[in-house]
Design an enzyme around this catalytic site. Structure first.
Site, PDB file in Angstrom:
ATOM      1  N   LYS A  94       0.705  -1.296  -0.227  1.00 14.66           N
ATOM      2  CA  LYS A  94       0.383  -0.093   0.261  1.00 14.66           C
ATOM      3  C   LYS A  94       0.531   0.680   0.350  1.00 14.66           C
ATOM      4  CE  LYS A  94      -2.061   1.550   4.052  1.00 14.66           C
ATOM      5  NZ  LYS A  94      -1.895   2.867   4.346  1.00 14.66           N
ATOM      6  N   ASN A  95       1.991   1.188   1.054  1.00  9.62           N
ATOM      7  CA  ASN A  95       2.566   1.778   0.925  1.00  9.62           C
ATOM      8  C   ASN A  95       3.751   2.580  -0.048  1.00  9.62           C
ATOM      9  OD1 ASN A  95       0.433   3.771   3.080  1.00  9.62           O
ATOM     10  ND2 ASN A  95       2.403   2.357   5.328  1.00  9.62           N
ATOM     11  N   ARG A 110      -9.225   0.260   3.493  1.00  8.66           N
ATOM     12  CA  ARG A 110      -8.580   1.410   2.918  1.00  8.66           C
ATOM     13  C   ARG A 110      -6.998   0.263   3.089  1.00  8.66           C
ATOM     14  NH1 ARG A 110      -8.148   6.770   6.464  1.00  8.66           N
ATOM     15  NH2 ARG A 110      -6.606   6.364   5.011  1.00  8.66           N
TER      16      ARG A 110
HETATM   17  N1  EPU Z   1       5.355  13.920  11.734  1.00 14.07           N
HETATM   18  C1  EPU Z   1       6.091  15.154  12.337  1.00 14.07           C
HETATM   19  N2  EPU Z   1       6.264  16.432  11.122  1.00 14.07           N
HETATM   20  C2  EPU Z   1       5.760  15.732   9.290  1.00 14.07           C
HETATM   21  C3  EPU Z   1       5.693  14.543   9.703  1.00 14.07           C
HETATM   22  C4  EPU Z   1       5.926  13.475  10.200  1.00 14.07           C
HETATM   23  O1  EPU Z   1       6.059  15.266  13.112  1.00 14.07           O
HETATM   24  O2  EPU Z   1       5.887  16.571   8.982  1.00 14.07           O
HETATM   25  C5  EPU Z   1       5.842  12.739  12.610  1.00 14.07           C
HETATM   26  C6  EPU Z   1       4.361  12.224  12.986  1.00 14.07           C
HETATM   27  O3  EPU Z   1       3.580  12.727  13.731  1.00 14.07           O
HETATM   28  C7  EPU Z   1       5.276  10.365  13.638  1.00 14.07           C
HETATM   29  C8  EPU Z   1       6.583  10.676  12.680  1.00 14.07           C
HETATM   30  O4  EPU Z   1       7.131  12.052  12.176  1.00 14.07           O
HETATM   31  O5  EPU Z   1       5.256  10.618  14.787  1.00 14.07           O
HETATM   32  C9  EPU Z   1       6.176   9.267  11.480  1.00 14.07           C
HETATM   33  O6  EPU Z   1       5.536  10.007  10.605  1.00 14.07           O
HETATM   34  P1  EPU Z   1       5.352   9.472   9.016  1.00 14.07           P
HETATM   35  O7  EPU Z   1       5.462  11.497   8.393  1.00 14.07           O
HETATM   36  O8  EPU Z   1       6.430   8.595   8.702  1.00 14.07           O
HETATM   37  O9  EPU Z   1       4.590   9.145   8.772  1.00 14.07           O
HETATM   38  P2  EPU Z   1       3.289   9.334   7.446  1.00 14.07           P
HETATM   39  O10 EPU Z   1       4.802   9.390   6.481  1.00 14.07           O
HETATM   40  O11 EPU Z   1       2.817   9.660   7.460  1.00 14.07           O
HETATM   41  C10 EPU Z   1       3.714   6.679   6.977  1.00 14.07           C
HETATM   42  C11 EPU Z   1       2.781   5.788   6.024  1.00 14.07           C
HETATM   43  C12 EPU Z   1       2.045   4.731   7.719  1.00 14.07           C
HETATM   44  C13 EPU Z   1       3.331   3.932   9.031  1.00 14.07           C
HETATM   45  C14 EPU Z   1       4.356   5.829   8.836  1.00 14.07           C
HETATM   46  C15 EPU Z   1       5.010   5.805   9.614  1.00 14.07           C
HETATM   47  C16 EPU Z   1       2.144   6.383   4.134  1.00 14.07           C
HETATM   48  C17 EPU Z   1       1.183   7.099   3.453  1.00 14.07           C
HETATM   49  N3  EPU Z   1       2.253   6.310   5.401  1.00 14.07           N
HETATM   50  O12 EPU Z   1       3.285   7.576   7.498  1.00 14.07           O
HETATM   51  O13 EPU Z   1       1.053   4.033   7.274  1.00 14.07           O
HETATM   52  O14 EPU Z   1       2.633   4.690  10.178  1.00 14.07           O
HETATM   53  O15 EPU Z   1       4.661   6.332   7.529  1.00 14.07           O
HETATM   54  O16 EPU Z   1       6.078   4.487   9.292  1.00 14.07           O
HETATM   55  O17 EPU Z   1       3.652   5.758   3.607  1.00 14.07           O
HETATM   56  C18 EPU Z   1      -0.527   2.562   7.661  1.00 14.07           C
HETATM   57  O18 EPU Z   1       0.329   2.279   6.296  1.00 14.07           O
HETATM   58  O19 EPU Z   1      -1.540   2.176   8.185  1.00 14.07           O
HETATM   59  C19 EPU Z   1       0.231   4.559   7.880  1.00 14.07           C
HETATM   60  C20 EPU Z   1      -0.789   4.762   9.189  1.00 14.07           C
END
Ligand code: EPU
Length: 419
Positions: free
Chosen positions: A22-23, A399
């Site tokens: 998915k990701n 999802r």
């Molecule tokens: N964070 C910030 N600021 C930012 C971005 C992130 O503070 O600008 C923090 C978040 O609050 C969190 C941490 O950094 O504490 C990780 O966030 P990240 O940005 O890595 O998460 P994401 O990119 O929103 C992706 C996956 C998530 C997965 C996380 C961590 C996708 C579309 N989503 O999310 O997947 O949990 O990385 O590996 O790639 C899921 O598939 O169920 C899912 C939630």
């Protein structure tokens, strides 16, 4: 709103093939904005988040043809303001910011949606874009962005954010300059996006590491790409096999992407058997024991946060105390009160930590899925519980898990979907 009716107690048995990641699929779909040439993607999971991401692509003017797990994308984007309604459906829609900036040098996007598992800020995204010469204002209802200067950039990510790294990659792949990203996220899905961008014409060094060096070109070409297998889905089926005391052969995996979950399963005495690099057999042979150390999420290749909820369910079936710790997301553990309602012995220490005391028999309950990963964790709990469970909000599970009820039924699960 659809729900799952589940009768627990049947060991899952048989063979299952893992879907595309998915990701990886979500940023790769966004990346097709970067070219006007045809892109053909294989092994695309048929899940709701992919549908939402493709709907945004169509809304931007691209043509999308879906044939099973293959998607052909053609044409050019006709505007840079994706629909607010579609964007609010998922977190990954923020990736259209990087993609549109890469293609058109400007974009206007509203806040993304996504699972409510924590604060999930955009400050790292803002750091990335600002560092790359983008003028971006996140303080208004609509985020307006434009690239004011093409320049060499050095980016240090304060957190190794997955989508912020991907946004940086999407823009950097189109800049005829050098971009260095330090403390980049290095999950397999980030690597899959980077590999795609290389096929499209960008030069990227350090794929799979936390230092990426990118030299882009604005004339990226069309691409044919097979999306990497989903390590989270593979780990989920491994856990489901153990929880239901079953025996599942899981195909189309990438063995090296399952090192950490396997490490903990070995500590618990589960010993998954890797037949080769793409197949693992997970067979319950004897009661599990609590691992001798805490289970803590980590940055890749540490234990993935997205597997923590199913893992908590597994620890209810391991004898002794297990401390489970997810420091990343403040609301990841909230679903544990539902497991307690099913009979699990869990002490919720704080928003990030729970102590699970196993082994407990679970009993069926009427539950509601609070987010994607907690939702599938509750499905696994229901599959091993005594009696019937109802799990509302099935669409949250759709999802991220393709056709999950049919696939679980093919393994003997008693699960029915009710519209
Ligand atoms: N964070 C910030 N600021 C930012 C971005 C992130 O503070 O600008 C923090 C978040 O609050 C969190 C941490 O950094 O504490 C990780 O966030 P990240 O940005 O890595 O998460 P994401 O990119 O929103 C992706 C996956 C998530 C997965 C996380 C961590 C996708 C579309 N989503 O999310 O997947 O949990 O990385 O590996 O790639 C899921 O598939 O169920 C899912 C939630």
């Amino acid at each position: 709103m659809s729900k799952f009716n589940i009768i627990g107690g049947t060991p899952l048995q048989g063979e299952i093939s893992i879907s595309g990641n998915k990701n990886a699929a979500l940023p790769i779909i966004a990346a097709t904005v970067l070219t006007d040439e045809d892109c053909v993607l294989h092994n695309v999971p048929q899940i709701l988040d992919v549908k939402s991401m493709l709907a945004i692509l169509e809304n931007l003017g691209k043509k999308v043809q879906i044939g099973g797990n293959t998607v052909k994308i053609s044409g050019a984007v006709t505007h840079t303001t994706p629909s607010q309604v579609l964007v609010s459906k998922l977190r990954a829609s923020i990736l259209y910011l990087g993609a549109l900036l890469g293609k058109c040098r400007e974009a206007e996007i509203t806040p993304p949606g996504g699972c409510v598992i924590g604060k999930r800020g955009l400050d790292i995204h803002s750091d990335v874009f600002t560092g790359m010469g983008v003028h971006l204002d996140l303080s208004t209802i609509t985020y307006k962005a434009n690239l004011s200067e093409e320049k060499d950039s050095y980016l240090f990510l304060q957190e190794a954010s997955v989508t912020a790294t991907e946004n940086a990659l999407l823009l950097a792949a189109t800049l005829p300059k050098q971009t260095i990203i330090d403390n980049a996220a290095c999950e397999p899905h980030v690597g899959d996006l980077a590999g795609l961008l290389v096929k499209m014409g960008a030069t990227i060094e350090g794929i799979g590491t936390n230092r990426l060096k990118i030299k882009g070109t604005q004339k990226l070409r069309g691409v044919e790409h097979h999306i990497v297998s989903d390590n989270i889905e593979a780990g989920t089926f491994m856990i489901a096999a153990l929880c239901t005391q079953g025996d599942i052969t899981i195909k189309n995996i990438v063995k090296k992407h399952l090192i950490t979950p396997t490490f903990y399963m070995n500590l618990m005495g589960a010993n998954p058997e890797f037949i080769d690099d793409t197949t693992v057999r997970v067979r319950y042979t004897s009661p599990l024991k609590a691992p001798s150390r805490k289970i803590q999420v980590g940055l890749w290749p540490g234990f993935p946060t997205d597997l923590m909820s199913p893992m908590v369910v597994l620890t209810t079936q391991a004898e002794g105390n297990t401390l489970c710790h997810d420091w990343m997301f403040e609301a990841r553990m909230f679903f544990c009160d539902k497991l307690v309602g099913m009979g699990a012995n869990i002490t919720i220490c704080d928003p990030h930590r729970v102590i699970v005391n196993g082994i407990t028999r679970l009993k069926g309950q009427h539950l509601s899925s609070p987010d994607l990963r907690a939702g599938i964790a509750l499905v696994i709990a229901a599959l091993m519980a005594d009696g019937c469970s109802i799990i509302d909000n099935a669409s949250l599970i759709d999802r991220g898990y393709e056709n999950i009820d049919n696939r679980l039924r093919s393994l003997g699960a008693k699960i029915q979907r009710e519209a």
